[in-house]
Design a protein around this motif. Structure first.
Motif, PDB file in Angstrom:
ATOM      1  N   LEU A   1      -0.042  14.291   0.604  1.00  0.00           N
ATOM      2  CA  LEU A   1      -1.276  14.582   1.505  1.00  0.00           C
ATOM      3  C   LEU A   1      -0.994  15.600   2.306  1.00  0.00           C
ATOM      4  CD1 LEU A   1      -1.950  10.382   1.188  1.00  0.00           C
ATOM      5  CD2 LEU A   1      -3.149  12.276  -0.067  1.00  0.00           C
TER       6      LEU A   1
ATOM      7  N   LYS B   1      -4.556  -2.537  -9.682  1.00  0.00           N
ATOM      8  CA  LYS B   1      -4.124  -3.246  -8.706  1.00  0.00           C
ATOM      9  C   LYS B   1      -2.921  -4.520  -9.946  1.00  0.00           C
ATOM     10  CE  LYS B   1      -1.842  -4.361  -5.418  1.00  0.00           C
ATOM     11  NZ  LYS B   1      -0.833  -4.003  -4.151  1.00  0.00           N
TER      12      LYS B   1
ATOM     13  N   LYS C   1      -6.351   5.263  -9.575  1.00  0.00           N
ATOM     14  CA  LYS C   1      -6.833   4.760  -8.804  1.00  0.00           C
ATOM     15  C   LYS C   1      -7.055   3.121  -8.624  1.00  0.00           C
ATOM     16  CE  LYS C   1      -7.708   8.553  -5.267  1.00  0.00           C
ATOM     17  NZ  LYS C   1      -7.424   9.706  -6.067  1.00  0.00           N
TER      18      LYS C   1
ATOM     19  N   SER D   1       5.489  11.756  -5.172  1.00  0.00           N
ATOM     20  CA  SER D   1       4.480  12.101  -5.173  1.00  0.00           C
ATOM     21  C   SER D   1       3.843  11.247  -6.839  1.00  0.00           C
ATOM     22  CB  SER D   1       3.437  13.399  -5.605  1.00  0.00           C
ATOM     23  OG  SER D   1       1.870  12.973  -5.871  1.00  0.00           O
TER      24      SER D   1
ATOM     25  N   ASN E   1       0.939  -1.619   0.106  1.00  0.00           N
ATOM     26  CA  ASN E   1       0.036  -0.272   0.056  1.00  0.00           C
ATOM     27  C   ASN E   1       0.902   1.265  -0.284  1.00  0.00           C
ATOM     28  OD1 ASN E   1      -3.163   0.587  -0.298  1.00  0.00           O
ATOM     29  ND2 ASN E   1      -2.726   1.797   1.466  1.00  0.00           N
ATOM     30  N   VAL E   2       2.082   1.201   0.065  1.00  0.00           N
ATOM     31  CA  VAL E   2       2.955   2.616  -0.625  1.00  0.00           C
ATOM     32  C   VAL E   2       3.019   2.940  -1.254  1.00  0.00           C
ATOM     33  CG1 VAL E   2       4.698   1.571   1.807  1.00  0.00           C
ATOM     34  CG2 VAL E   2       5.208   1.450  -0.442  1.00  0.00           C
TER      35      VAL E   2
ATOM     36  N   ASN F   1       7.259   8.998  -0.415  1.00  0.00           N
ATOM     37  CA  ASN F   1       5.529   8.052  -1.537  1.00  0.00           C
ATOM     38  C   ASN F   1       4.419   8.794  -0.472  1.00  0.00           C
ATOM     39  OD1 ASN F   1       4.591   8.366  -4.450  1.00  0.00           O
ATOM     40  ND2 ASN F   1       3.550   6.413  -3.498  1.00  0.00           N
ATOM     41  N   LYS F   2       3.724   9.967  -1.624  1.00  0.00           N
ATOM     42  CA  LYS F   2       3.160  10.115  -0.666  1.00  0.00           C
ATOM     43  C   LYS F   2       2.713  11.773  -0.729  1.00  0.00           C
ATOM     44  CE  LYS F   2       0.262   5.624  -0.577  1.00  0.00           C
ATOM     45  NZ  LYS F   2      -0.576   4.969  -0.120  1.00  0.00           N
TER      46      LYS F   2
ATOM     47  N   SER G   1       1.963   1.311  -8.029  1.00  0.00           N
ATOM     48  CA  SER G   1       0.879   2.861  -9.025  1.00  0.00           C
ATOM     49  C   SER G   1       2.293   3.285  -9.415  1.00  0.00           C
ATOM     50  CB  SER G   1       0.917   3.488  -8.105  1.00  0.00           C
ATOM     51  OG  SER G   1      -0.530   2.782  -6.946  1.00  0.00           O
TER      52      SER G   1
END
Ligand code: GDP
Length: 174
Positions: free
Chosen positions: A127, A35, A32, A153, A15-16, A123-124, A20
């Motif tokens: 947010l 997967k 989004k 990101s 999930n990190v 990552n991310k 993606s």
């Protein structure tokens, strides 16, 4: 024209954003609902590195096997570079990077016996609810033998190509 073939691993907790990242880097998309299936996923990207050099990247994503924390040696075999990824909104995923790096160093080695060049990716960073501060990442990266670390990101396509170029640069010239 010189062509380099580089096997690069992408590891880190579930999930990190690993699949993606692979999808964004190779296909230029962020989806989004995307997967990958369970198992090891694999993609190829060709880089025109310079007038004289092409680089063919073989990117391996552990897709769904993160629960093992320790990966099969076959997965590591022949790898010349590695991405360790975590999610800046999950301190657990950051803490796991120590295990991922240790597992890598135990199982994968360059032909000259040195450890494989490895970049740490946070990552991310789009947010707002980030919990892992930059100074902690910096300290961790230096203490654990990463070539460097970068904030990325995948969602906003920030620093993806830059991070991979930094890693390839290190693999080819250091
Ligand atoms: P993996 O299990 O490590 O392969 O992670 P995935 O690629 O399946 O991503 C897990 C979740 O995080 C998905 O819902 C993605 O859409 C989301 N995600 C991935 N990268 C980013 C990012 O840079 N920013 C945000 N906000 N979400 C992301």
């Amino acid at each position: 024209m010189n062509e380099h073939l580089l096997k690069i691993l992408i590891i880190g907790d579930g999930n990190v954003g690993k699949s993606s990242f692979l999808h964004r880097y190779v296909n230029g998309q962020f989806n989004k609902t995307y997967k990958m299936t369970m198992g090891v996923d694999y993609a190829v990207k060709l880089l025109h590195w310079s007038d004289k050099e092409k680089v063919r990247l073989q990117l391996w994503d552990i897709a769904g096997q993160e629960r093992f924390i320790s990966m099969n040696r076959v997965y590591y075999k022949g790898a010349l570079g590695c991405v360790v990824m975590f999610d800046v909104t999950s301190s657990a995923s950051f803490l796991s990077c120590r295990h991922w790096k240790r597992d890598l160093d135990n199982k994968a080695m360059l032909p000259n016996g040195e450890s494989i060049p490895c970049i740490l990716l946070a990552n991310k960073c789009d947010l707002p609810q980030r919990v892992v501060p930059p100074d902690s990442i910096d300290r961790f990266s230096k203490a654990n033998g990463f070539i460097t670390w970068m904030e990325i990101s995948v969602k906003e396509n920030k620093n993806i190509g830059e991070a991979m170029r930094r890693l390839v640069q290190d693999i080819l010239y250091v």
